[in-house]
Structures are given as C-alpha cells and as structure tokens.
Design an enzyme around this catalytic site. Structure first.
Site, PDB file in Angstrom:
ATOM      1  N   ASP A 132     -10.096  -1.561   7.295  1.00 51.94           N
ATOM      2  CA  ASP A 132     -10.752  -0.570   8.152  1.00 51.94           C
ATOM      3  C   ASP A 132     -11.385  -1.255   9.360  1.00 51.94           C
ATOM      4  O   ASP A 132     -12.110  -2.248   9.204  1.00 51.94           O
ATOM      5  CB  ASP A 132     -11.867   0.154   7.383  1.00 51.94           C
ATOM      6  CG  ASP A 132     -11.335   1.088   6.308  1.00 51.94           C
ATOM      7  OD1 ASP A 132     -10.213   1.597   6.470  1.00 51.94           O
ATOM      8  OD2 ASP A 132     -12.050   1.295   5.310  1.00 51.94           O
ATOM      9  N   ASP A 148      -6.910  -2.033   1.687  1.00 58.07           N
ATOM     10  CA  ASP A 148      -7.473  -1.168   2.725  1.00 58.07           C
ATOM     11  C   ASP A 148      -8.057  -2.060   3.807  1.00 58.07           C
ATOM     12  O   ASP A 148      -8.865  -2.944   3.497  1.00 58.07           O
ATOM     13  CB  ASP A 148      -8.641  -0.394   2.100  1.00 58.07           C
ATOM     14  CG  ASP A 148      -8.586   1.071   2.377  1.00 58.07           C
ATOM     15  OD1 ASP A 148      -7.686   1.510   3.092  1.00 58.07           O
ATOM     16  OD2 ASP A 148      -9.470   1.770   1.858  1.00 58.07           O
ATOM     17  N   ARG A 179      -6.386   1.625  -4.499  1.00 56.96           N
ATOM     18  CA  ARG A 179      -5.514   1.125  -3.429  1.00 56.96           C
ATOM     19  C   ARG A 179      -5.351  -0.385  -3.493  1.00 56.96           C
ATOM     20  O   ARG A 179      -6.252  -1.124  -3.859  1.00 56.96           O
ATOM     21  CB  ARG A 179      -6.048   1.558  -2.068  1.00 56.96           C
ATOM     22  CG  ARG A 179      -7.461   1.170  -1.854  1.00 56.96           C
ATOM     23  CD  ARG A 179      -8.336   2.219  -1.194  1.00 56.96           C
ATOM     24  NE  ARG A 179      -8.124   3.603  -1.500  1.00 56.96           N
ATOM     25  CZ  ARG A 179      -8.030   4.550  -0.570  1.00 56.96           C
ATOM     26  NH1 ARG A 179      -8.095   4.262   0.685  1.00 56.96           N
ATOM     27  NH2 ARG A 179      -7.878   5.789  -0.913  1.00 56.96           N
ATOM     28  N   ARG A 226       0.835  -1.187   0.000  1.00 54.71           N
ATOM     29  CA  ARG A 226       0.000   0.000   0.000  1.00 54.71           C
ATOM     30  C   ARG A 226       0.871   1.237   0.000  1.00 54.71           C
ATOM     31  O   ARG A 226       1.756   1.409   0.826  1.00 54.71           O
ATOM     32  CB  ARG A 226      -0.889   0.006   1.243  1.00 54.71           C
ATOM     33  CG  ARG A 226      -1.538   1.342   1.546  1.00 54.71           C
ATOM     34  CD  ARG A 226      -2.973   1.378   1.087  1.00 54.71           C
ATOM     35  NE  ARG A 226      -3.545   2.704   1.273  1.00 54.71           N
ATOM     36  CZ  ARG A 226      -4.549   2.963   2.084  1.00 54.71           C
ATOM     37  NH1 ARG A 226      -5.087   2.006   2.791  1.00 54.71           N
ATOM     38  NH2 ARG A 226      -5.037   4.180   2.163  1.00 54.71           N
TER      39      ARG A 226
HETATM   40  N1  ROI Z   1     -15.068   2.075  -3.259  1.00 51.79           N
HETATM   41  C1  ROI Z   1     -15.414   0.790  -3.137  1.00 51.79           C
HETATM   42  N2  ROI Z   1     -16.359   0.286  -3.940  1.00 51.79           N
HETATM   43  N3  ROI Z   1     -14.844  -0.034  -2.213  1.00 51.79           N
HETATM   44  C2  ROI Z   1     -13.884   0.423  -1.362  1.00 51.79           C
HETATM   45  O1  ROI Z   1     -13.386  -0.347  -0.525  1.00 51.79           O
HETATM   46  C3  ROI Z   1     -13.495   1.769  -1.452  1.00 51.79           C
HETATM   47  N4  ROI Z   1     -12.553   2.299  -0.617  1.00 51.79           N
HETATM   48  C4  ROI Z   1     -12.212   3.572  -0.675  1.00 51.79           C
HETATM   49  C5  ROI Z   1     -12.827   4.525  -1.642  1.00 51.79           C
HETATM   50  C6  ROI Z   1     -11.714   5.163  -2.447  1.00 51.79           C
HETATM   51  C7  ROI Z   1     -13.604   5.588  -0.871  1.00 51.79           C
HETATM   52  N5  ROI Z   1     -13.757   3.891  -2.552  1.00 51.79           N
HETATM   53  C8  ROI Z   1     -14.114   2.581  -2.424  1.00 51.79           C
HETATM   54  O2  ROI Z   1     -11.316   4.030   0.194  1.00 51.79           O
END
Ligand code: ROI
Length: 173
Positions: free
Chosen positions: A98, A96, A93, A83
């Site tokens: 979260d 991610d 990315r 990343r």
């Molecule tokens: N859009 C989707 N569909 N899934 C994600 O995990 C995701 N993550 C993000 C942003 C860029 C907001 N858009 C995303 O961080």
C-alpha cells in the site's frame, strides 16, 4: 524524486519471506532507492478473525515514478507473488503493498487515495512507520506522534531484528 512510504502486509505462504522478497523487488524498481525498512511486526488480523496473523512492515522509498506508475509497479509485484484478488472483503492475502504517503501529495482518485485512507488508525502501520520516520507529519498537518497517542500498541508484536532486513538466508518465516 519523492519520498514514499509503503506498507507491506502478508498472512499467507510464509509471510516473512513474502515481505523480504517484496523489499528486494522494491529496491529493484527503476530509479528507486530503498532508504529504510522497519522491523517486521506480527499483527492480529483486522477484519475476519478466522485468518492467520499478519506480518507487517513499512519501507521508505525514494522514487522518481508518478503515483499511478508506482501503483502499477506495486500491483505487478503483488501479482508476481501470487496475489489473487478474492471476492471476500478483508480476507487473507499473500502480499499487500500500500502507498501510505507520497511526499506531500494529497490525492483522491478512483484507483488511489493518498495518504492511505486507513493509515491514521492502524497500529500495524503507525508503529512500524514511527520506527523509520518518528518526526513525520501528514500533509494535513497531523503529526505521527499525535496519531500514535490515539492508537494503542495492541495486537502487535515486534519480531526479532534478524528477520527484518534482506537478504535474510537464516529466516524461514
Ligand atoms: N490486518 C492486519 N493485521 N494487517 C494487514 O496488513 C491487513 N491487511 C488487510 C486487512 C484484511 C484489512 N487486515 C489486515 O488488508
């Protein structure tokens, strides 16, 4: 030990493999037990449209770490998976991770807000979460069922079960 829900997302470098590897890394965190994993979902990008589709999933982890310790561990996994934090807001990315929910905790600090401040309106979070925790309520009392009722199943496609569970040698992503 806290029950933690973690949102996983990737839209670069073979997203399904990124998620599969990340799940293995979550399962290997000290003292943590990976309890459940949703299906993988293909989702339209939220943010700039000129980026690849995302693959998203949600995992339930039982975890003895403190919230910021877990955040450090998740950021280390993101780094290990290449990343790069770019200047572009909401850009593509590799991985991610979260923290969506951390037990009943409500936290609003510089590095970490729990529940995740966008989770209540994101289909790519709520539908995978509902698969593994249909009866869930947020610490403020809102039920997942109510959040789902206000969030259409749009721009989402559930991928075949075969790709959703590690280890997954046959799935090329
Ligand atoms: N859009 C989707 N569909 N899934 C994600 O995990 C995701 N993550 C993000 C942003 C860029 C907001 N858009 C995303 O961080």
């Amino acid at each position: 030990m806290q029950r933690v829900y973690i949102g996983l997302g990737s839209n670069l470098a073979q997203p399904q493999q990124q998620l599969t590897a990340a799940l293995q890394a979550l399962a290997a965190l000290p003292g943590c037990q990976l309890q459940q994993v949703s299906s993988f979902y293909l989702s339209d990008p939220l943010g700039p449209a000129d980026q690849p589709h995302y693959v998203n999933a949600v995992a339930a982890l039982d975890c003895p770490l403190q919230p910021l310790e877990l955040l450090d561990a998740l950021q280390a996994i993101e780094q290990q998976h290449g990343r790069v934090r770019k200047a572009e807001r909401w850009g593509p990315r590799t991985l991610d991770l979260d923290i969506l929910l951390f037990g009943e905790l409500q936290l609003d600090e510089e590095r970490l807000t729990v529940p995740h401040y966008h989770m209540h309106a994101r289909a790519f979070v709520l539908y995978p979460l509902a698969e593994i925790a249909a009866d869930l309520a947020l610490p403020d009392g809102r039920t997942l069922a109510d959040l789902l009722a206000a969030c259409p199943f749009e721009g989402l496609e559930r991928l075949a079960d075969a790709c959703a569970q590690p280890p997954d040698p046959g799935c090329t992503g």
